[in-house]
Motif scaffolding. Structure first.
Motif, mmCIF file in Angstrom:
data_model
loop_
_atom_site.group_PDB
_atom_site.id
_atom_site.type_symbol
_atom_site.label_atom_id
_atom_site.label_comp_id
_atom_site.label_asym_id
_atom_site.label_seq_id
_atom_site.Cartn_x
_atom_site.Cartn_y
_atom_site.Cartn_z
ATOM 1 N N ALA A 161 0.833 -1.204 0.000
ATOM 2 C CA ALA A 161 0.000 0.000 0.000
ATOM 3 C C ALA A 161 0.865 1.251 0.000
ATOM 4 O O ALA A 161 0.616 2.195 -0.756
ATOM 5 N N ILE A 163 3.921 1.596 -1.075
ATOM 6 C CA ILE A 163 4.622 1.768 -2.356
ATOM 7 C C ILE A 163 3.638 2.213 -3.437
ATOM 8 O O ILE A 163 3.938 3.094 -4.246
ATOM 9 N N ALA A 164 2.440 1.623 -3.415
ATOM 10 C CA ALA A 164 1.461 1.980 -4.435
ATOM 11 C C ALA A 164 1.112 3.461 -4.351
ATOM 12 O O ALA A 164 0.808 4.089 -5.355
ATOM 13 N N LEU A 165 1.157 4.004 -3.137
ATOM 14 C CA LEU A 165 0.758 5.402 -2.987
ATOM 15 C C LEU A 165 1.893 6.376 -3.247
ATOM 16 O O LEU A 165 1.661 7.515 -3.623
ATOM 17 N N THR A 166 3.133 5.943 -3.025
ATOM 18 C CA THR A 166 4.214 6.916 -3.091
ATOM 19 C C THR A 166 5.083 6.769 -4.320
ATOM 20 O O THR A 166 5.529 7.766 -4.883
ATOM 21 N N MET A 167 5.356 5.559 -4.758
ATOM 22 C CA MET A 167 6.275 5.406 -5.880
ATOM 23 C C MET A 167 5.513 5.347 -7.188
ATOM 24 O O MET A 167 5.054 4.302 -7.600
ATOM 25 N N ARG A 168 5.335 6.486 -7.792
ATOM 26 C CA ARG A 168 4.672 6.539 -9.093
ATOM 27 C C ARG A 168 5.634 7.152 -10.085
ATOM 28 O O ARG A 168 6.543 7.887 -9.712
ATOM 29 N N ARG A 169 5.365 6.909 -11.381
ATOM 30 C CA ARG A 169 6.100 7.638 -12.415
ATOM 31 C C ARG A 169 5.640 9.078 -12.365
ATOM 32 O O ARG A 169 4.454 9.360 -12.382
#
Lengths: 201, 458
Positions: A161, A163-169
């Protein structure tokens, strides 16, 4: 037995000293180092109580990981503790009753007829071949394997969760693509232009 | 002594759900969102199929801590297909967004949490289930990363933390009273009633937040509004039914004299009435359905009140659970294809007759009009409550059903109103159409197939 008592008192004295220093030293880095000492001494006490696995875990997890992290944070934040120490007298009227109440609670628990030392007989001593770790593992991986695995999944979901929220392109971030860089050809970068020589002079 | 060889095969459905989440994650790592969706869907359907042989069982695994009984197995049969429908909705809404595969993985993990709740025979599982079905949900709500979604997830998270802490505090009293974490031991005679009551209060707060029962429902409309519509549809069905079934599992073991049914009945009245009254004034359809889903959770409580007192209780819970999952997912699917506001529905029934009729059927089913699924479920719930000597509760529920007609008719009127401007009705994608057609089929089939069950009532 006498030696064990001696070790206990030495460790207990160091623990009380270290715990007191955690809240009295001025330098936050020293406070963290004293906390490390307190944890370490505490794990020694647990060893005396035959809780080897917990003792080792305390050293590994708290001393090894959590306190080092703490130290990083303290060093990075550079907190000035002097203002935080002010107002000791101002908060005394609230703090003192709270402290006394806690003391009373401790007294009630330790001294009452249900929880007193004489009500809690010492568990039988185990032999040298007894493994605390094996016993814990035996329970954890049989009776409690399902909740144990669910707890593991909860940790996994927390990571996913986060990573899904913070590591975006990000469209605005500039980064190098090594594959593109090494596969570049001369034609992509250099354009040879045929120029007529200037003949006017 | 525990025999793994016996217990583990009974957990195959849960293991497959876990593998579905892990598989979706692995595909996301390879940047294959379509494969992630396919893997998750296939494994969830396989888990559903593997649950079927367990239907005849009534047993426990791992020393009574987890139940494989009718309620737990039916939870799998309802929630896993509902998760598949939510996955398809999410694909239709979030396709092409960054980290799309993670959404599928989180949906699977959250469903796993709901299944843990529905089968819990031990307070440890209640706590773990609430945590597991909450953590993924926060990320799903915040997924679009705009201000509305972040605010919604923040409210959800803060509310969940407090409710979870209160629940664990309450459960510690049960542990103190019984000396074990097993729910079975709550039935031991001679336990201090005060400790049981405090534990029950904590549990109603914790599971009540998860099932959005009033007065612990405040997060729901905000969270649903900020979240993607597919996530709102999912949250209003899967974790909610999981928490309500967990409440039923606990109710089976509570001593009858402790007055728990009165407390649950009071929460039921408050939830139904508050939900529908608040829904009356909403113009945002997602908020309206959020309040409607709060009120519907109150109807579930009618069945929970009757647990242990009426043979109809478990049947009505399961049937209404299936009906609610179908009709609510269907209604959300149509909102996802047509727009979030009441205005966006203006004239939809004339422009797209099939969609209009489907929406009307979902809304009538939510109201409880025969012969749709919602009617069968509600009738059985009323029967169970009357059977358990809570006739007054059934009467209040029926009055609320009349109130709900006013709530849902507002949407029906909008559907067939002349649109104010040009009919700008967006075409729905194939996936969304598939979802609402499937939900419609389930709504009709459950309603018709369950008619024989009503025979003893009439």
């Amino acid at each position: 037995m006498a030696f064990e008592k001696l070790v206990f008192y030495i460790l207990a004295a160091i623990l009380v000293y270290a715990a007191t220093r955690v809240i009295t030293v001025r330098n936050p880095v020293h406070a963290v180092l004293h906390l490390v000492l307190a944890f370490f001494t505490c794990s020694g006490l647990w060893l005396l109580l035959e809780a080897e696995f917990l003792a080792i875990t305390l050293v590994l997890v708290y001393v090894g990981a959590v306190m080092v992290l703490f130290l990083f944070v303290v060093m990075m934040l550079d907190i000035n503790l002097a203002p935080m120490k002010e107002g000791f007298v101002r908060y005394l009227p609230v703090g003192l009753p709270v402290a006394l109440l806690m003391l009373l609670e401790m007294y009630l628990v330790v001294r009452a007829k249900y929880f007193g030392v004489e009500q809690m007989p010492l568990p039988p001593r185990h032999g040298a071949d007894y493994s605390n770790t094996a016993e814990l593992g035996g329970v954890l991986y049989t009776d409690y394997v399902y909740p144990f695995e669910i707890a593991a999944v909860i940790l996994l979901v927390a990571i996913v969760a986060a990573i899904a929220l913070t590591m975006r392109r990000r469209p605005d971030s500039k980064y190098q693509n090594p594959a593109q860089q090494i596969s570049v050809r001369r034609q992509d970068r250099v354009r040879l232009v045929r120029m007529e020589a200037d003949k006017n002079e | 002594m525990i025999t793994m060889a016996r217990d583990l095969p009974l957990l195959w459905p849960e293991i497959l759900v876990l593998l579905a989440g892990a598989g979706a994650l692995a595909c996301e790592m390879l940047r294959l969102p379509r494969t992630a969706l396919a893997v998750a869907t296939a494994l969830l359907l396989a888990a559903t199929a593997l649950s079927l042989p367990l239907l005849s069982l009534d047993t426990t695994v791992f020393g009574g801590t987890f139940r494989v009984d009718a309620l737990s197995v039916w939870a799998k049969l309802i929630l896993l297909p509902a998760t598949v429908l939510a996955l398809l909705l999410a694909r239709a809404e979030l396709a092409g967004s960054d980290r799309e595969g993670t959404v599928y993985a989180l949906l699977c993990f959250t469903s796993f949490g709901a299944l843990v709740l529905a089968g819990s025979g031990d307070t440890m599982f209640l706590v773990l289930g609430v945590l597991l079905s909450g953590l993924g949900a926060f990320a799903l709500v915040a997924y679009p990363r705009d201000d509305a979604a972040t605010e919604a997830a923040m409210k959800f998270f803060v509310f969940a933390s407090v409710a979870g802490a209160v629940m664990v505090f309450g459960l510690s009293y049960w542990f103190g009273a019984t000396g074990t974490t097993l729910l079975d031991d709550l039935a031991t005679p001679g336990l201090p009633p005060a400790a049981i009551a405090i534990g029950l209060a904590g549990m109603i707060v914790g599971l009540g937040y998860k099932a959005s029962l009033a007065p612990f429902h405040f997060w729901a409309p905000d969270a649903y509004e900020g979240a993607p519509v597919s996530v709102a549809a999912y949250l209003s069905v899967v974790p909610k039914i999981g928490a309500l079934f967990a409440l039923a599992q606990v109710a089976r073991d509570l001593p009858p004299g402790s007055g728990w049914s009165g407390a649950v009945a009071a929460v039921a009245v408050l939830t139904m009435t508050w939900g529908y009254l608040a829904a009356l004034v909403q113009d945002n359809l997602v908020r309206l359905l959020a309040y409607s889903s709060i009120a519907q959770a109150g109807y579930f409580l009618l069945g929970i009140v009757a647990v242990g007192a009426s043979p109809l209780a478990l049947l009505s819970l399961v049937l209404f659970g299936a009906a609610y999952a179908a009709m609510n997912l269907g209604a959300f699917a149509i909102i996802q294809r047509s727009g979030r506001t009441l205005e966006s529905f203006a004239g939809l029934g004339r422009a797209r007759p099939a969609v209009g009729v489907a929406m009307v059927l979902f809304l009538l089913s939510l109201t409880g009009i025969p012969p749709l699924a919602g009617f069968v479920g509600k009738l059985l719930l009323f029967g169970a409550a009357i059977d358990a000597n809570h006739t007054w509760l059934a009467v209040i529920a029926i009055v609320n059903s009349v109130l709900s007609l006013a709530v849902y008719l507002r949407i029906v009127v909008a559907l067939y109103r002349q649109p104010a401007g040009a009919p700008g009705v967006p075409a729905g994608g194939a996936l969304v159409t598939l979802v609402w057609v499937a939900a419609l089929a389930a709504t009709l089939l459950i309603g018709l197939a369950a008619q024989p069950l009503l025979a003893p009532l009439v």
